[in-house]
Enzyme design. Structure first.
Site, PDB file in Angstrom:
ATOM      1  N   ARG A 108     -16.060  30.062  -5.859  1.00 17.05           N
ATOM      2  CA  ARG A 108     -15.010  29.046  -5.871  1.00 17.05           C
ATOM      3  C   ARG A 108     -13.784  29.526  -6.652  1.00 17.05           C
ATOM      4  O   ARG A 108     -12.648  29.243  -6.272  1.00 17.05           O
ATOM      5  CB  ARG A 108     -15.553  27.743  -6.457  1.00 17.05           C
ATOM      6  CG  ARG A 108     -16.581  27.122  -5.520  1.00 17.05           C
ATOM      7  CD  ARG A 108     -17.194  25.859  -6.074  1.00 17.05           C
ATOM      8  NE  ARG A 108     -18.167  25.317  -5.124  1.00 17.05           N
ATOM      9  CZ  ARG A 108     -18.795  24.170  -5.264  1.00 17.05           C
ATOM     10  NH1 ARG A 108     -18.555  23.422  -6.326  1.00 17.05           N
ATOM     11  NH2 ARG A 108     -19.652  23.757  -4.354  1.00 17.05           N
ATOM     12  N   ASP A 138     -11.039   9.704  -8.285  1.00 11.92           N
ATOM     13  CA  ASP A 138     -11.748  10.984  -8.380  1.00 11.92           C
ATOM     14  C   ASP A 138     -10.922  11.889  -9.276  1.00 11.92           C
ATOM     15  O   ASP A 138      -9.702  11.714  -9.405  1.00 11.92           O
ATOM     16  CB  ASP A 138     -11.925  11.621  -6.994  1.00 11.92           C
ATOM     17  CG  ASP A 138     -13.066  12.638  -6.964  1.00 11.92           C
ATOM     18  OD1 ASP A 138     -14.149  12.311  -6.445  1.00 11.92           O
ATOM     19  OD2 ASP A 138     -12.873  13.776  -7.470  1.00 11.92           O
TER      20      ASP A 138
HETATM   21  C1  LIG Z   1     -20.805  14.824  -4.521  1.00 10.98           C
HETATM   22  S1  LIG Z   1     -19.286  13.935  -4.657  1.00 10.98           S
HETATM   23  C2  LIG Z   1     -19.892  12.258  -4.501  1.00 10.98           C
HETATM   24  C3  LIG Z   1     -19.041  11.432  -3.549  1.00 10.98           C
HETATM   25  C4  LIG Z   1     -19.565  10.020  -3.299  1.00 10.98           C
HETATM   26  N1  LIG Z   1     -19.615   9.244  -4.515  1.00 10.98           N
HETATM   27  C5  LIG Z   1     -20.917  10.056  -2.641  1.00 10.98           C
HETATM   28  O1  LIG Z   1     -21.913   9.760  -3.289  1.00 10.98           O
HETATM   29  O2  LIG Z   1     -20.980  10.379  -1.453  1.00 10.98           O
HETATM   30  C6  LIG Z   1     -18.962  14.057  -6.426  1.00 10.98           C
HETATM   31  C7  LIG Z   1     -17.503  13.756  -6.785  1.00 10.98           C
HETATM   32  O3  LIG Z   1     -17.423  13.563  -8.197  1.00 10.98           O
HETATM   33  C8  LIG Z   1     -16.151  14.019  -8.605  1.00 10.98           C
HETATM   34  N2  LIG Z   1     -16.166  14.246 -10.059  1.00 10.98           N
HETATM   35  C9  LIG Z   1     -16.794  15.228 -10.754  1.00 10.98           C
HETATM   36  N3  LIG Z   1     -16.538  15.105 -12.058  1.00 10.98           N
HETATM   37  C10 LIG Z   1     -15.745  14.026 -12.217  1.00 10.98           C
HETATM   38  C11 LIG Z   1     -15.130  13.388 -13.336  1.00 10.98           C
HETATM   39  N4  LIG Z   1     -15.299  13.843 -14.584  1.00 10.98           N
HETATM   40  N5  LIG Z   1     -14.362  12.304 -13.118  1.00 10.98           N
HETATM   41  C12 LIG Z   1     -14.182  11.834 -11.859  1.00 10.98           C
HETATM   42  N6  LIG Z   1     -14.724  12.384 -10.767  1.00 10.98           N
HETATM   43  C13 LIG Z   1     -15.497  13.471 -10.941  1.00 10.98           C
HETATM   44  C14 LIG Z   1     -15.939  15.273  -7.765  1.00 10.98           C
HETATM   45  O4  LIG Z   1     -14.595  15.641  -7.678  1.00 10.98           O
HETATM   46  C15 LIG Z   1     -16.544  14.869  -6.428  1.00 10.98           C
HETATM   47  O5  LIG Z   1     -15.572  14.432  -5.525  1.00 10.98           O
END
Ligand SMILES: C[S@@+](CC[C@H](N)C(=O)[O-])C[C@H]1O[C@@H](n2cnc3c(N)ncnc32)[C@H](O)[C@@H]1O
Length: 293
Positions: A57, A163
């Site tokens: 990445r 996000d």
């Molecule tokens: C695997 S996706 C989950 C998406 C959705 N909630 C689902 O369950 O399908 C995880 C998301 O968490 C976000 N994320 C990770 N760390 C974060 C943080 N500290 N604050 C906000 N978002 C975060 C990432 O950018 C990513 O888009």
């Protein structure tokens, strides 16, 4: 993109990748340093067994900057340019996998709970998709909400979708999905998305009624939250799996505080809160209600 630190920037005019295929200068210590920067600013823990993924990445990000080695990239993060680079680093390392109506039992439970919430005296309803990724979760919530509201227009019902990843949020706000992605939605729930023709062939836009209920904003869950009121429903799914236990505990404690008494918290299928939060009652599969006082 041009940071002055691009010491080894290669000529990209030929279209060739500016990143050397093998970065001999890369050391485990540098990867560990970068992983620690990510953890400190986002909560995302990248263990050593994922260092190949981290490296892959980062290589994409380095190519965009014209940096040849991970050592150069680590040096950038140690320089005064770090604050400017940090959002792009976090965008590069997040995992954004999601789907419409993923773990559909949560949307079924939301559909069951909404009529009572909408019948409440306040006429105000606030839902939060707290790590919304490319938006599928938030539009799925909006589809269920709009159906539950029917022709009642007097409610002040809104969904906030946030996000940390600003690139993925832009995609979410664009509200446009490929028909392949949409085809994976459960057939009986897909009509809730009220698809309209997109601007590109093979794409569809989310319905206007859904867009009117939704707002997308960047938010790092670790930082202070700029909300005054509480939420009736919070979805925070498949993000706490990336956090360590103390970070997860602090976050859930804040979610409890941010929920209306009687409000619902949905977490991911592989996450569990155990019995650590007496204010929360388990009311379904990875679904919790904040107890009434
Ligand atoms: C695997 S996706 C989950 C998406 C959705 N909630 C689902 O369950 O399908 C995880 C998301 O968490 C976000 N994320 C990770 N760390 C974060 C943080 N500290 N604050 C906000 N978002 C975060 C990432 O950018 C990513 O888009």
């Amino acid at each position: 993109l041009a940071y002055p630190l691009a010491r080894h920037a290669a000529d990209t005019s030929s279209g060739a990748s500016p990143v050397a295929p093998e970065d001999a200068a890369c050391t485990d210590a540098e990867l560990r340093f970068i992983a620690e920067v990510v953890r400190a600013h986002s909560g995302i823990v990248i263990r050593e067994n994922k260092s190949a993924m981290l490296r892959g990445r980062l290589l994409r990000r380095m190519a965009a900057l014209g940096l040849a080695t991970l050592r150069d990239y680590a040096a950038l993060l140690k320089s005064p340019h770090m604050a400017r680079e940090l959002p792009a680093l976090l965008n590069a390392v997040t995992t954004n996998h999601t789907a419409f109506f993923r773990e559909r039992h949560h949307f079924d439970q939301l559909a069951e709970a909404l009529p009572a919430m909408l019948a409440g005296p306040s006429r105000r309803l606030r839902l939060w998709s707290a790590a919304c990724s490319s938006g599928e979760e938030a539009y799925s919530m909006a589809g269920v909400l709009v159906r539950a509201m029917g022709t009642q227009r007097s409610h002040d019902a809104r969904i906030l979708a946030t996000d940390i990843d600003t690139d993925i949020l832009r995609r979410a706000a664009a509200a446009e999905y490929t028909t392949d992605v949409l085809a994976r939605a459960p057939a009986d729930l897909r009509p809730l998305l009220q698809e309209r023709p997109g601007s590109r062939a093979g794409h569809s836009l989310m319905g206007q009624a859904l867009l009117e209920r939704l707002r997308f904003e960047p938010l790092n869950l670790l930082e202070p939250w700029p909300f005054s009121g509480r939420f009736d429903v919070i979805f925070c799914r498949n993000v706490m799996i990336y956090f360590d236990q103390p970070t997860k505990h602090r976050l859930v404690t804040r979610f409890v505080e941010a929920l209306q008494p009687g409000g619902l918290l949905f977490i991911g299928h592989s996450e569990s809160l155990g019995s650590n939060y007496p204010e929360l009652q388990l009311v379904g599969r990875t679904a919790y209600r904040r107890r009434l006082p």
